[in-house]
Design an enzyme around this catalytic site. Structure first.
Site, short mmCIF file in Angstrom:
data_model
loop_
_atom_site.label_atom_id
_atom_site.label_comp_id
_atom_site.label_asym_id
_atom_site.label_seq_id
_atom_site.Cartn_x
_atom_site.Cartn_y
_atom_site.Cartn_z
N LYS A 153 33.24 53.99 -37.70
CA LYS A 153 31.97 53.37 -37.35
C LYS A 153 32.09 52.76 -35.94
CE LYS A 153 30.89 49.02 -38.13
NZ LYS A 153 31.55 47.79 -37.65
N HIS A 183 35.01 51.41 -44.12
CA HIS A 183 36.24 50.98 -44.80
C HIS A 183 35.96 50.12 -46.03
CE1 HIS A 183 35.81 47.33 -42.31
NE2 HIS A 183 36.63 46.74 -43.16
N LYS A 187 37.85 49.72 -50.40
CA LYS A 187 38.40 48.49 -51.00
C LYS A 187 38.42 48.66 -52.52
CE LYS A 187 36.79 45.51 -47.22
NZ LYS A 187 37.90 44.79 -46.64
N HIS A 245 28.27 48.25 -44.02
CA HIS A 245 28.95 47.62 -45.16
C HIS A 245 27.98 47.03 -46.21
CE1 HIS A 245 32.15 48.26 -42.42
NE2 HIS A 245 32.08 47.12 -41.77
C1 BG6 Z 1 34.01 45.58 -39.07
C2 BG6 Z 1 33.18 44.75 -38.14
O1 BG6 Z 1 33.38 46.78 -39.39
O2 BG6 Z 1 34.25 44.85 -40.27
C3 BG6 Z 1 33.82 43.41 -37.86
O3 BG6 Z 1 33.01 45.46 -36.91
C4 BG6 Z 1 34.16 42.71 -39.15
O4 BG6 Z 1 32.98 42.59 -37.06
C5 BG6 Z 1 34.94 43.63 -40.07
O5 BG6 Z 1 34.92 41.56 -38.83
C6 BG6 Z 1 35.12 43.00 -41.44
O6 BG6 Z 1 35.99 43.80 -42.20
P1 BG6 Z 1 36.90 43.16 -43.33
O7 BG6 Z 1 37.56 44.31 -44.01
O8 BG6 Z 1 37.86 42.24 -42.66
O9 BG6 Z 1 35.96 42.42 -44.22
#
Ligand code: BG6
Length: 490
Positions: A153, A183, A187, A245
């Site tokens: 992304k 991602h 999870k 997300h």
């Molecule tokens: C990323 C964003 O996709 O996801 C970030 O660009 C964010 O800004 C991150 O901090 C959060 O991912 P995770 O896995 O730490 O919740």
């Protein structure tokens, strides 16, 4: 059959922090197909050995639990480096030759059916060029083993750019060769939502408008933007977190059970949720959204003077279908919040009638809290009698913690699962082109409205809390309250 994983952007942070540690851990667990090769590509000049040495250090840091010198030595035998510039077509011809030279079978002959996964871990502006050059060099041709491309992304910056990117990718790769990463889908607890919903019979009957009052999906981060102003200020929270997300979490929470657990069918059901999301119009942008910016954002290095980029947002979305008609989905995310948590709260309706006179106030109703991170687990809230009282009740909880069931081992990082799925050709946890475009179709009008003169106010908030107070007041006006507990499970 040993396959190759080619990482473009080999000298970048994602490669050393996430991708190589994930591949190494898969290797240690014996899950990486034997002999799999990893080829890093970037503009820097490295010898194979130099790249291995630098990865050794970072992997020892980021995969500390699994790190072992002997295992690293065995793993790194199949790690290679090829210098290459994504903008130079000839470099792709050289890459092809290099891959042919190392993809050999046991007898030393060219491997007939070795697959390749190309991972684009580069600046998004380079995706199109990389894909075009891969195609032109014949590297997407899968007549001798699979050829797949994983794209990080952000996938476009709005609907128009996402459509253009899809179109351009489709001129070199078919849709079934494309793996768009989010991602969050890798999870463990996100995958556990599938299990919770579709491997149990007790939740399904109540998972609908008859029993659910509303759903809260919160992704709160303690961190602020740090040194990412260059990217973040043009992106803002809606592009950075909601288009991908948060909408992914909403889709998995709201989707119908697919006919089977198959990539096409799972994604068909997810896409139907997005088709059902009611488009905001007119006054909805002001009444159904709250935007905020943490105090101090304007002082962050690289943030333009007077920037009105949001670092906090909440949206009230409806999904117009038989299951969810009239049930609000509150999506909320922010930087500089009180603590790091990702949680989905299914708030059930209150009982229709309070039987007990002694109750000081009506119970809030049952809740199912799915904590995606930091500690993965599920909590059920229900009323029980206060001991030694008249018929007074209080809220009690039933906790399930994933950590407690994984034999003390830490849960695998999302990238392990996603890389393995891409190697195995399972695209269930990757976003399809229509999914990405529909998600932009929901987010774009909100971004446009927030940029217009009729934009709702940008509320300032102190870091370390739960975003602007106005977001709590807004919820109260709707006779609801945020579930601001963090972390729910440890
Ligand atoms: C990323 C964003 O996709 O996801 C970030 O660009 C964010 O800004 C991150 O901090 C959060 O991912 P995770 O896995 O730490 O919740």
């Amino acid at each position: 059959m040993a396959d190759s994983i080619v990482i473009f952007g080999a000298s970048g942070d994602l490669t050393s922090r996430k991708l190589i540690p994930a591949l190494f851990q898969l290797f240690v667990k014996g899950r990486l197909p034997e002999g799999s090769r990893i080829i890093g590509v970037s503009r820097s000049a490295f010898e194979h050995e130099q790249w291995r040495d630098s990865l050794r250090e970072t992997t020892a840091q980021y995969a500390a639990d699994a790190f072992d010198n002997e295992k690293w030595a065995a793993f790194s035998e199949n790690v290679f480096y090829q210098r290459g510039d994504i903008t130079i077509p000839d470099d792709f011809i050289s890459l092809g030759k290099f891959l042919d030279s190392i993809e050999l079978d046991e007898s030393g002959s060219p491997c007939a059916e070795c697959g390749r996964v190309y991972y684009l871990s580069t600046m998004p502006q380079l995706y199109e060029t990389a894909i075009q050059n891969l195609g032109d060099a014949g590297l997407s041709n899968d007549s001798n083993g699979f050829r797949r491309v994983i794209i990080e992304k952000p996938f476009g910056t709005d609907l128009t750019t996402a459509q253009a990117l899809n179109q351009s990718i489709h001129s070199s790769f078919r849709e079934d060769q494309i793996y768009r990463i989010d991602h969050y889908l890798g999870k463990e607890t996100v995958q556990n939502i599938f299990a919770l919903r579709f491997a149990n019979s007790i939740f399904e009957p109540v998972w609908n408008r008859n029993y659910v009052d509303h759903v809260q999906i919160t992704v709160a981060e303690e961190v602020v933007i740090g040194r990412r102003a260059g990217y973040y200020d043009t992106s803002g929270i809606l592009r950075d977190m909601f288009q991908n997300h948060l909408l992914q979490l909403m889709m998995i929470t709201a989707m119908e059970p697919p006919a089977s657990y198959d990539a096409a069918l799972v994604r068909d059901e997810k896409v139907k949720v997005l088709h059902g999301v009611r488009k905001m119009t007119g006054g909805d942008f002001a009444s159904d959204t709250v935007r905020g910016q943490y105090e101090g954002y304007l002082d962050e290095e690289g943030v333009p003077v007077g920037s009105s980029t949001e670092t906090f947002a909440t949206l009230k979305l409806y999904c117009d279908n038989w299951r969810w008609q009239g049930v609000p989905f509150y999506l909320r995310s922010g930087k500089g919040m009180s603590c790091r948590t990702t949680q989905i709260v299914i708030q059930f309706k209150q009982v229709p009638y309070i039987l007990f006179d002694d109750m000081p106030k009506a119970p809030i109703g049952n809740r199912l809290v799915i904590q995606v991170q930091p500690a993965e687990g599920i909590q059920m809230h229900f009323e029980t009698k206060v001991p030694d009282s008249e018929m007074r009740t209080r809220t009690s909880t039933l906790d399930f913690s994933f950590q407690g069931t994984s034999g003390g081992r830490s849960l695998p990082d999302a990238y392990q699962r996603l890389l393995l799925d891409a190697l195995n050709g399972d695209a269930s946890l990757f976003a399809r082109s229509d999914e990405v475009e529909l998600a932009w179709g929901i987010i774009d009008p909100i971004i446009a409205a927030w940029k217009s003169p009729a934009a709702p106010a940008l509320h300032q908030y102190q870091t370390g809390l739960w975003g602007p107070e106005e977001a709590s007041e807004w919820m109260q006006q709707q006779h609801r309250e945020w579930f601001d507990v963090c972390p729910v499970l440890r």
